[in-house]
Design an enzyme around this catalytic site. Structure first.
Site, PDB file in Angstrom:
ATOM      1  N   HIS A   1     -27.993 -44.138  43.112  1.00 52.46           N
ATOM      2  CA  HIS A   1     -28.007 -44.177  44.573  1.00 52.46           C
ATOM      3  C   HIS A   1     -29.331 -43.600  45.062  1.00 52.46           C
ATOM      4  CE1 HIS A   1     -23.352 -44.287  45.169  1.00 52.46           C
ATOM      5  NE2 HIS A   1     -23.753 -45.089  44.185  1.00 52.46           N
TER       6      HIS A   1
ATOM      7  N   GLU B   1     -30.019 -41.357  47.242  1.00 48.58           N
ATOM      8  CA  GLU B   1     -30.038 -39.894  47.338  1.00 48.58           C
ATOM      9  C   GLU B   1     -30.245 -39.250  45.969  1.00 48.58           C
ATOM     10  OE1 GLU B   1     -27.037 -41.358  50.512  1.00 48.58           O
ATOM     11  OE2 GLU B   1     -27.608 -41.911  48.466  1.00 48.58           O
TER      12      GLU B   1
ATOM     13  N   CYS C   1     -22.067 -40.506  49.700  1.00 37.89           N
ATOM     14  CA  CYS C   1     -20.772 -40.619  49.021  1.00 37.89           C
ATOM     15  C   CYS C   1     -20.462 -39.281  48.348  1.00 37.89           C
ATOM     16  CB  CYS C   1     -20.832 -41.750  47.996  1.00 37.89           C
ATOM     17  SG  CYS C   1     -21.825 -41.356  46.539  1.00 37.89           S
TER      18      CYS C   1
ATOM     19  N   CYS D   1     -23.062 -38.283  45.680  1.00 39.53           N
ATOM     20  CA  CYS D   1     -24.332 -37.852  46.259  1.00 39.53           C
ATOM     21  C   CYS D   1     -24.189 -36.502  46.964  1.00 39.53           C
ATOM     22  CB  CYS D   1     -24.870 -38.913  47.210  1.00 39.53           C
ATOM     23  SG  CYS D   1     -25.381 -40.419  46.348  1.00 39.53           S
TER      24      CYS D   1
END
Length: 171
Positions: free
Chosen positions: A67, A69, A97, A100
């Site tokens: 992801h 992040e 999420c 993250c």
């Protein structure tokens, strides 16, 4: 993995929050255009100076953990030579999420600023757990400060661009 450091930081240029989010949006577009992943970008800054920026590379790397992040945190920690990112802020196009958010907490990032919500991407078919960051913060006792809905119209436009792509894959 596609990661980069913005050269504007080297000039000592401080960026305002709006410019930091625009850079996160730019990162997300790069990832979408390259087919690396969904419409997600992130920037980590300290005192308005860019430390790292990244976009989602889940599809490009065939790795569900890539992801935006996570990639930005990895790059920032390597760049600073420390896993403690206290004093840093993370600007991200969509609410982090649970994976993250956990990484943000463990990295001791001081503040999260995001545009669209987890629900905004869930309704587009992404396999998100619908646990808001505020719930994770409260249940876990995290000190991270959270600002949601920042530049939401611009981040929503990014999701609409995603919607209009002729070929895309949700995950």
């Amino acid at each position: 993995m596609t990661l980069k450091i913005d050269l504007r930081e080297k000039s000592g240029h401080r960026m305002c929050p709006e410019d930091l989010m625009l850079l996160a949006i730019e990162e997300a577009r790069k990832g979408m255009t390259a087919g690396h992943g969904g419409p997600f970008g992130a920037v980590i800054s300290m005192e308005g100076r860019i430390i790292a920026s990244a976009h989602n590379t889940v599809l490009g790397d065939n790795d569900p953990t890539r992801h935006a992040e996570i990639s930005a945190i990895s790059l920032a920690a390597r760049k600073l030579g420390d896993l403690d990112l206290s004093g840093c802020e993370l600007y991200t196009t969509t609410e982090p999420c649970p994976m993250c958010f956990s990484a943000i907490h463990w990295a001791k990032i001081s503040r999260i600023v995001f545009g669209t919500s987890i629900e905004d991407v869930r309704k587009r078919g992404f396999n998100e757990l619908s646990i808001p960051v505020w719930t994770m913060k409260d249940l876990g006792g995290s000190p991270v400060r959270i600002e949601g809905g920042f530049m939401e119209p611009e981040c929503e436009k990014l999701l609409e661009e995603w919607d209009s792509l002729p070929v895309k894959r949700v995950y």
